[in-house]
Write a protein that holds these residues in place. Structure first.
Motif, PDB file in Angstrom:
ATOM      1  N   HIS A  53       8.584  -8.335 -47.710  1.00  0.00           N
ATOM      2  CA  HIS A  53       8.628  -9.657 -48.357  1.00  0.00           C
ATOM      3  C   HIS A  53       8.297  -9.569 -49.851  1.00  0.00           C
ATOM      4  O   HIS A  53       8.945 -10.232 -50.671  1.00  0.00           O
ATOM      5  N   SER A  83       9.771 -16.175 -47.117  1.00  0.00           N
ATOM      6  CA  SER A  83       8.609 -16.722 -46.399  1.00  0.00           C
ATOM      7  C   SER A  83       8.758 -18.221 -46.218  1.00  0.00           C
ATOM      8  O   SER A  83       8.891 -18.717 -45.099  1.00  0.00           O
ATOM      9  N   HIS A 144       1.888 -12.075 -57.086  1.00  0.00           N
ATOM     10  CA  HIS A 144       2.297 -12.361 -55.712  1.00  0.00           C
ATOM     11  C   HIS A 144       2.034 -11.141 -54.827  1.00  0.00           C
ATOM     12  O   HIS A 144       1.494 -11.261 -53.719  1.00  0.00           O
ATOM     13  N   HIS A 148      -0.475 -10.618 -51.506  1.00  0.00           N
ATOM     14  CA  HIS A 148      -0.080 -10.046 -50.213  1.00  0.00           C
ATOM     15  C   HIS A 148      -0.871  -8.796 -49.874  1.00  0.00           C
ATOM     16  O   HIS A 148      -1.032  -8.472 -48.693  1.00  0.00           O
TER      17      HIS A 148
HETATM   18 FE   LIG Z   1       4.654 -14.493 -50.441  1.00  0.00          FE
END
Ligand SMILES: [Fe+2]
Length: 430
Positions: A53, A83, A144, A148
């Motif tokens: 992702h 997502s 980002h 994660h």
């Molecule tokens: Fe994300």
């Protein structure tokens, strides 16, 4: 050819990009492929999904936009690894991520390398004007990715916690002599009107602005987070069975048959009268002096009520943190667990405001005055979650030090417990 200015800027950005991308790979390096595909609850994503992702993010918001005629190596990855960005197209169901055995973990690593190579090529050939356009999205992608990384750590902890073999994510020595916690004290703050939110220098998420003035009434804030030992006193005083301390929704949640009836923080078990907890370094007796973690907002609030205190607002927290150094136990330490305060009592200083455990505030996660989410897919990053969640501040042992800010607003629903969330008390004037 890029100008020399653009090429030195791109070299700096690419160095940061690779550093963060490589740290994600390092975090997953000790995991077996079998570890990387399990989804232990709907909130948890498999490690493989995080690896893919975060890569999808760079592919979707940079490569597809700025490389003319760009062709994905697999067009269905856009569906599998989106997502929640509705403006970026349809997406696979979040709660079914653990059912996806393909691409394999190995193919996912190849996907990461291929996208990294494309980003390398794009940035190192970009002229000044193009670089100016792309840079903010690469920086967003880096932050980002760091978010994660934290989820990867907390998610694999939840996955391993389901396994009676108690797998070890990272070996760590137990301190032979646990530290003795300093006595809990409170630092007083006078009434003040202060600036809240990010000042626009450097990166921030959109939810940290607009910067605005807020009136803070007098309050005091605890010098350190609540420890396991203090939390055990709440448990032993029957805290989980006394409705007078609990929000109505919290009381319902604690007693829900589906939750199994909460008696302690997540990952705690009592054996022969001794509390143990599951950590990323295995199952071990609880250290009384460490900050308590894996508590919900409901538990934090009930503990505060039992203590005759309350949780701070996010504005009080930001005021108290304004001039403090952002030092602490972050993911870079690779302890993956909150740490007891080293040394003896520290008196009146605020300790552990950053790192170790996120601190629940009593502030609902809502827009600051004048906030508007940006149009388009990236406007979906934060704004659409401003409902039914509470703000947490300060970062945890799974947060990157390079990711946290004094104005950073993390947010979770009040019943969530799988993040490294803890408790700092506040009080009104006595
Ligand atoms: Fe994300």
């Amino acid at each position: 050819m890029p100008t020399p200015v653009a090429s030195s800027r791109s070299a700096r950005l690419l160095s940061r990009f690779h550093e963060v991308r490589d740290f994600t790979t390092k975090l997953s390096a000790n995991l077996a492929p079998e570890d990387c595909v399990v989804q232990s609850m709907p909130d948890v994503s498999p490690t493989k999904w995080h690896l893919a992702h975060t890569t999808w993010f760079f592919e979707t918001f940079i490569l597809k936009k700025w490389i003319p005629g760009y062709q994905s190596e697999n067009s269905q990855y856009a569906y599998l690894f989106n997502s929640y960005y509705n403006a970026a197209g349809n997406m696979h169901r979040r709660d079914l991520r653990g059912l996806i055995s393909r691409p394999t973990v190995e193919e996912t690593h190849r996907y990461r390398s291929s996208i990294d190579q494309h980003i390398d090529n794009l940035l190192s050939r970009a002229d000044e004007r193009l670089f100016d356009e792309i840079e903010p999205i690469v920086v967003l992608g880096i932050h980002h990715e760091q978010q994660h990384q934290e989820l990867l750590v907390t998610d694999i902890k939840h996955v391993f916690a389901q396994n009676p073999l108690h797998p070890v994510f990272r070996e760590r020595k137990i301190d032979i002599v646990p530290a003795k916690p300093s006595p809990l004290r409170f630092v007083e703050f006078d009434e003040a009107t202060i600036e809240i939110g990010h000042d626009g220098h450097g990166f921030s998420y959109d939810n940290e602005g607009p910067r605005h003035r807020a009136l803070i009434l007098p309050f005091s804030l605890a010098t350190r987070p609540i420890t396991n030992g203090e939390y055990i006193a709440f448990i032993e005083d029957n805290g989980y069975a006394r409705s007078e301390f609990w929000l109505s929704l919290g009381w319902t949640t604690v007693n829900e048959p589906a939750s199994g009836g909460w008696q302690a923080p997540l990952y705690w078990e009592k054996h022969d009268g001794v509390w143990w907890n599951f950590t990323l370094s295995g199952f071990r007796p609880i250290d009384d002096s460490e900050p308590v973690t894996h508590v919900s907002y409901f538990e934090a609030d009930a503990f505060a009520n039992w203590s005759g205190a309350r949780l701070p607002t996010e504005f009080e927290w930001e005021r108290a943190a304004a001039n403090l150094p952002m030092d602490g136990n972050f993911v870079e330490s690779e302890r993956f667990h909150p740490q007891a305060l080293p040394g003896p009592a520290h008196g009146q200083r605020l300790e552990q405001m950053f790192g170790d455990v996120w601190e629940w505030t009593r502030s609902a996660y809502s827009p600051y005055p004048g906030y508007r989410a940006a149009p388009g897919a990236l406007g979906e990053y934060n704004g659409k979650f401003m409902c039914n969640q509470y703000v947490l501040r300060g970062g945890s042992c799974a947060t990157s030090h390079a990711h946290i800010r004094r104005t950073y607003r993390n947010f979770f629903q009040p019943e969530k417990r799988w993040q490294f969330n803890g408790i700092r008390l506040a009080r009104d004037p006595q």
